[in-house]
Design a protein around this motif. Structure first.
Motif, PDB file in Angstrom:
ATOM      1  N   ASP A 135       5.009  -3.235   9.000  1.00 25.38           N
ATOM      2  CA  ASP A 135       4.358  -3.711  10.220  1.00 25.38           C
ATOM      3  C   ASP A 135       3.073  -4.484   9.919  1.00 25.38           C
ATOM      4  O   ASP A 135       2.302  -4.788  10.820  1.00 25.38           O
ATOM      5  CB  ASP A 135       4.054  -2.538  11.161  1.00 25.38           C
ATOM      6  N   ASN A 136       2.858  -4.813   8.639  1.00 27.12           N
ATOM      7  CA  ASN A 136       1.668  -5.570   8.241  1.00 27.12           C
ATOM      8  C   ASN A 136       1.976  -7.065   8.237  1.00 27.12           C
ATOM      9  O   ASN A 136       2.960  -7.508   7.635  1.00 27.12           O
ATOM     10  CB  ASN A 136       1.218  -5.124   6.842  1.00 27.12           C
ATOM     11  N   VAL A 137       1.128  -7.847   8.897  1.00 27.16           N
ATOM     12  CA  VAL A 137       1.288  -9.304   8.972  1.00 27.16           C
ATOM     13  C   VAL A 137      -0.008  -9.949   8.501  1.00 27.16           C
ATOM     14  O   VAL A 137      -1.060  -9.736   9.095  1.00 27.16           O
ATOM     15  CB  VAL A 137       1.583  -9.761  10.416  1.00 27.16           C
ATOM     16  N   GLU A 138       0.057 -10.749   7.435  1.00 27.45           N
ATOM     17  CA  GLU A 138      -1.153 -11.362   6.889  1.00 27.45           C
ATOM     18  C   GLU A 138      -0.837 -12.735   6.305  1.00 27.45           C
ATOM     19  O   GLU A 138       0.315 -13.070   6.030  1.00 27.45           O
ATOM     20  CB  GLU A 138      -1.760 -10.485   5.786  1.00 27.45           C
ATOM     21  N   TYR A 139      -1.901 -13.499   6.075  1.00 26.37           N
ATOM     22  CA  TYR A 139      -1.801 -14.764   5.358  1.00 26.37           C
ATOM     23  C   TYR A 139      -1.814 -14.448   3.864  1.00 26.37           C
ATOM     24  O   TYR A 139      -2.553 -13.574   3.416  1.00 26.37           O
ATOM     25  CB  TYR A 139      -2.977 -15.666   5.712  1.00 26.37           C
ATOM     26  N   PHE A 140      -0.981 -15.135   3.084  1.00 27.66           N
ATOM     27  CA  PHE A 140      -1.004 -14.918   1.636  1.00 27.66           C
ATOM     28  C   PHE A 140      -1.270 -16.237   0.925  1.00 27.66           C
ATOM     29  O   PHE A 140      -1.048 -17.322   1.470  1.00 27.66           O
ATOM     30  CB  PHE A 140       0.310 -14.301   1.147  1.00 27.66           C
ATOM     31  N   GLU A 141      -1.738 -16.146  -0.309  1.00 28.62           N
ATOM     32  CA  GLU A 141      -1.979 -17.330  -1.124  1.00 28.62           C
ATOM     33  C   GLU A 141      -1.842 -16.974  -2.595  1.00 28.62           C
ATOM     34  O   GLU A 141      -1.605 -15.803  -2.943  1.00 28.62           O
ATOM     35  CB  GLU A 141      -3.368 -17.900  -0.839  1.00 28.62           C
ATOM     36  N   SER A 142      -1.990 -17.962  -3.450  1.00 24.27           N
ATOM     37  CA  SER A 142      -1.840 -17.750  -4.890  1.00 24.27           C
ATOM     38  C   SER A 142      -2.771 -16.648  -5.368  1.00 24.27           C
ATOM     39  O   SER A 142      -3.914 -16.556  -4.931  1.00 24.27           O
ATOM     40  CB  SER A 142      -2.147 -19.046  -5.640  1.00 24.27           C
ATOM     41  N   GLY A 143      -2.254 -15.828  -6.283  1.00 23.93           N
ATOM     42  CA  GLY A 143      -3.090 -14.816  -6.910  1.00 23.93           C
ATOM     43  C   GLY A 143      -2.916 -13.403  -6.393  1.00 23.93           C
ATOM     44  O   GLY A 143      -3.508 -12.477  -6.935  1.00 23.93           O
ATOM     45  N   GLU A 144      -2.097 -13.190  -5.366  1.00 29.72           N
ATOM     46  CA  GLU A 144      -1.936 -11.831  -4.859  1.00 29.72           C
ATOM     47  C   GLU A 144      -0.866 -11.089  -5.647  1.00 29.72           C
ATOM     48  O   GLU A 144       0.083 -11.675  -6.161  1.00 29.72           O
ATOM     49  CB  GLU A 144      -1.616 -11.813  -3.366  1.00 29.72           C
ATOM     50  N   LEU A 145      -1.034  -9.764  -5.742  1.00 29.38           N
ATOM     51  CA  LEU A 145      -0.106  -8.903  -6.475  1.00 29.38           C
ATOM     52  C   LEU A 145       0.251  -7.718  -5.596  1.00 29.38           C
ATOM     53  O   LEU A 145      -0.626  -6.929  -5.230  1.00 29.38           O
ATOM     54  CB  LEU A 145      -0.744  -8.418  -7.781  1.00 29.38           C
ATOM     55  N   ILE A 146       1.523  -7.588  -5.253  1.00 28.16           N
ATOM     56  CA  ILE A 146       1.960  -6.573  -4.301  1.00 28.16           C
ATOM     57  C   ILE A 146       3.222  -5.872  -4.785  1.00 28.16           C
ATOM     58  O   ILE A 146       4.148  -6.506  -5.311  1.00 28.16           O
ATOM     59  CB  ILE A 146       2.210  -7.203  -2.915  1.00 28.16           C
ATOM     60  N   PHE A 147       3.247  -4.550  -4.599  1.00 30.01           N
ATOM     61  CA  PHE A 147       4.425  -3.737  -4.893  1.00 30.01           C
ATOM     62  C   PHE A 147       5.026  -3.277  -3.571  1.00 30.01           C
ATOM     63  O   PHE A 147       4.340  -2.658  -2.755  1.00 30.01           O
ATOM     64  CB  PHE A 147       4.052  -2.525  -5.753  1.00 30.01           C
ATOM     65  N   VAL A 148       6.301  -3.590  -3.354  1.00 30.44           N
ATOM     66  CA  VAL A 148       6.997  -3.211  -2.124  1.00 30.44           C
ATOM     67  C   VAL A 148       8.017  -2.128  -2.462  1.00 30.44           C
ATOM     68  O   VAL A 148       8.887  -2.325  -3.304  1.00 30.44           O
ATOM     69  CB  VAL A 148       7.714  -4.419  -1.491  1.00 30.44           C
TER      70      VAL A 148
END
Length: 292
Positions: A54-67
């Protein structure tokens, strides 16, 4: 939305605990989806809007996320990526992990309750930052050059770093639950793509309900049951995320900013901005300037 048994195009993962690879495309897949495999994504080059649970955000280069396993997600590029005019690319390093095989292979080595607990927590989506992000990324890049036992050693080191670091934030809400079903896939894809394209203007409920192919009352109930937030709140989150990006990139008046983000007056813009970000646009701008 139908859960996928394995990552499309990577049948090898059905027999492996993990798989790491580089991905370069004109744009990221636009399909809002989920699958049994966990997914670690480092965005090398790209920008747009991201949904995780339910999270909505802007993303850009350099982000690191584990789903984590079973969590609906999508990285949806800005419109200019689909136009193909500026030779933009969506580049990432991705690692996929089979949670069942991971637990099965770790089991003989001892108590794995902490691993199970962390995998459960990761279903909210985990974004890493600081030294932890740099160290995890270095291990991912290292794994791309390694094979066999050496790569597995790096994988275990990476897993341990993700599980023990305190430099992270959880994305989806505490009570988020995946309520999507097989029949939701095409409908939610159509809804999200339309919202991403038109969120900077007023979208009447009758218009978006028509995109979904249902009446307004049914749409409101359907949308909230799947995203766990109202349509209005979802659109406002997109707009405020876009405003945050503009505040970081450009100098403009509050009136100009509010209009660009889809608000007719600054009062409404300021109210929604503070409600969602916990601070006014000016306070946000000041904080960002100090970080720079």
């Amino acid at each position: 939305m139908k859960p996928l048994f394995a990552i499309p195009g990577d049948k090898a993962l059905e027999q492996r605990v993990y798989l790491v690879k580089e991905i370069t495309q004109p744009y990221f897949s636009t399909e809002f989806h989920f699958h049994d495999e966990c997914q670690l994504v480092y965005v090398v080059e790209s920008a747009g809007r991201r949904i995780i649970g339910d999270n909505v955000e802007y993303f850009e280069s350099g982000e690191l996320i584990f789903v984590g396993s079973g969590t609906p997600h999508v990285w949806h590029n800005e419109q200019k990526y689909f136009e193909g005019k500026d030779k933009l690319q969506a580049r990432s390093i991705a690692m996929y992990v089979s949670p069942d095989l991971l637990l099965e292979h770790l089991g003989p080595f001892g108590n794995i309750s902490n691993v199970k607990a962390w995998l459960k927590k990761s279903q909210r989506g985990i974004q890493f930052y600081g030294n932890a992000k740099a160290e995890i990324l270095a291990l991912m890049q290292q794994m791309l050059q390694e094979q066999d036992l050496q790569q597995t050693i790096s994988f275990i080191t990476l897993l341990q770093k993700m599980m023990t670091t305190k430099e992270y934030r959880l994305l989806a809400g505490t009570n988020y639950v995946n309520l999507y079903s097989d029949k939701d896939q095409s409908r939610m894809d159509d809804i999200f793509k339309f919202i991403f394209k038109h969120f900077k203007r007023d979208i009447p409920l009758s218009e978006i309900a028509a995109i979904a192919g249902i009446n307004v009352h049914s749409f409101c109930r359907f949308f909230k049951s799947r995203t766990q937030k109202s349509f209005t709140h979802f659109v406002n989150e997109l707009r405020i995320g876009y405003a945050c990006r503009l505040l970081q990139e450009k100098e403009m008046s509050m009136m100009e900013l509010s209009v660009k983000c889809g608000y007719n007056n600054t009062t409404h813009f300021n109210r929604f901005f503070k409600k969602i970000k916990g601070k006014t646009p000016r306070e946000y701008k000041k904080d960002v300037s100090q970080l720079g």
